[in-house]
Design an enzyme around this catalytic site. Structure first.
Site, PDB file in Angstrom:
ATOM      1  N   HIS A  99       7.807  19.311 -13.081  1.00 54.61           N
ATOM      2  CA  HIS A  99       8.586  18.217 -13.669  1.00 54.61           C
ATOM      3  C   HIS A  99       9.821  17.912 -12.817  1.00 54.61           C
ATOM      4  O   HIS A  99      10.198  16.745 -12.660  1.00 54.61           O
ATOM      5  CB  HIS A  99       8.987  18.557 -15.102  1.00 54.61           C
ATOM      6  CG  HIS A  99       9.625  17.422 -15.835  1.00 54.61           C
ATOM      7  ND1 HIS A  99       9.005  16.205 -16.004  1.00 54.61           N
ATOM      8  CD2 HIS A  99      10.842  17.309 -16.434  1.00 54.61           C
ATOM      9  CE1 HIS A  99       9.804  15.390 -16.682  1.00 54.61           C
ATOM     10  NE2 HIS A  99      10.922  16.037 -16.949  1.00 54.61           N
TER      11      HIS A  99
ATOM     12  N   HIS B 165       0.836  -1.196   0.000  1.00 51.09           N
ATOM     13  CA  HIS B 165       0.000   0.000   0.000  1.00 51.09           C
ATOM     14  C   HIS B 165       0.873   1.250   0.000  1.00 51.09           C
ATOM     15  O   HIS B 165       1.762   1.389   0.820  1.00 51.09           O
ATOM     16  CB  HIS B 165      -0.932  -0.026   1.211  1.00 51.09           C
ATOM     17  CG  HIS B 165      -1.940   1.055   1.200  1.00 51.09           C
ATOM     18  ND1 HIS B 165      -2.311   1.713   2.338  1.00 51.09           N
ATOM     19  CD2 HIS B 165      -2.671   1.607   0.198  1.00 51.09           C
ATOM     20  CE1 HIS B 165      -3.220   2.615   2.048  1.00 51.09           C
ATOM     21  NE2 HIS B 165      -3.455   2.567   0.747  1.00 51.09           N
TER      22      HIS B 165
ATOM     23  N   TYR C  26       6.672  14.970 -21.499  1.00 46.46           N
ATOM     24  CA  TYR C  26       6.025  14.811 -20.190  1.00 46.46           C
ATOM     25  C   TYR C  26       5.056  13.636 -20.119  1.00 46.46           C
ATOM     26  O   TYR C  26       4.130  13.636 -19.316  1.00 46.46           O
ATOM     27  CB  TYR C  26       5.333  16.113 -19.767  1.00 46.46           C
ATOM     28  CG  TYR C  26       6.275  17.288 -19.795  1.00 46.46           C
ATOM     29  CD1 TYR C  26       7.233  17.443 -18.804  1.00 46.46           C
ATOM     30  CD2 TYR C  26       6.229  18.222 -20.821  1.00 46.46           C
ATOM     31  CE1 TYR C  26       8.124  18.512 -18.835  1.00 46.46           C
ATOM     32  CE2 TYR C  26       7.114  19.290 -20.863  1.00 46.46           C
ATOM     33  CZ  TYR C  26       8.056  19.431 -19.864  1.00 46.46           C
ATOM     34  OH  TYR C  26       8.934  20.480 -19.895  1.00 46.46           O
ATOM     35  N   ALA C  27       5.267  12.619 -20.925  1.00 48.79           N
ATOM     36  CA  ALA C  27       4.416  11.419 -20.904  1.00 48.79           C
ATOM     37  C   ALA C  27       4.948  10.475 -19.826  1.00 48.79           C
ATOM     38  O   ALA C  27       5.609   9.472 -20.113  1.00 48.79           O
ATOM     39  CB  ALA C  27       4.387  10.752 -22.272  1.00 48.79           C
ATOM     40  N   ASN C  28       4.682  10.855 -18.579  1.00 51.31           N
ATOM     41  CA  ASN C  28       5.180  10.126 -17.417  1.00 51.31           C
ATOM     42  C   ASN C  28       4.102  10.116 -16.344  1.00 51.31           C
ATOM     43  O   ASN C  28       3.355  11.088 -16.202  1.00 51.31           O
ATOM     44  CB  ASN C  28       6.417  10.823 -16.830  1.00 51.31           C
ATOM     45  CG  ASN C  28       7.496  11.089 -17.851  1.00 51.31           C
ATOM     46  OD1 ASN C  28       8.067  10.165 -18.400  1.00 51.31           O
ATOM     47  ND2 ASN C  28       7.766  12.363 -18.106  1.00 51.31           N
TER      48      ASN C  28
END
EC number: 5.4.99.62
Length: 139
Positions: free
Chosen positions: A106, A20, A128-130
């Site tokens: 970022h 968790h 920024y594809a994270n």
């Protein structure tokens, strides 16, 4: 052979060991990965596999309670941002829970990603594809 969508043994192992609030990062081809963080490199060539493909398969086996994104994705990559939000909405319905969304700079994203259990590098070549996925519980 596994019947589930996730066949990559390294990713499957990481997901099975998440507790968790542990986190797992799915990143584009350019996201820096600290030497101290487990790297699972899926990138074959430009945009193979895509960021969204990796998110889809990983979340098919991972219980997600929160997602962290770099705020820059909103302006610099709205198509991927919108598609990711759609995927997370569908995941909420499938899991039967709400997924909290958090936006950070970022630079802060890169700092937080270094604390994750692993970073999965996709072949995505858009800015920024994270995402940092935070593990939930199934009960």
């Amino acid at each position: 052979m596994k019947k589930a969508a996730l066949l990559n043994s390294d990713i499957s192992s990481v997901v099975s060991r998440l507790g968790h609030t542990d986190s797992l990062v799915i990143g584009d081809a350019g996201l820096p990965i600290p030497e101290t963080t487990t790297r699972i490199d899926l990138a074959l060539t430009h945009n193979v596999p895509t960021f969204l493909q990796v998110v889809s398969v990983v979340t098919s086996e991972m219980q997600v309670e929160a997602a962290i994104l770099a705020e820059e994705i909103i302006e610099k990559n709205p198509a991927v941002h919108d598609a990711l939000l759609d995927q997370l909405k569908q995941l909420e319905q499938h899991q039967g829970n709400s997924i909290a969304l958090h936006y950070v700079s970022h630079e802060e994203f890169k700092t937080q990603s270094g604390k994750s259990r692993a970073i999965i590098r996709s072949g995505e070549c858009s800015p920024y594809a994270n995402v940092i996925l935070c593990a939930g519980v199934t009960f």
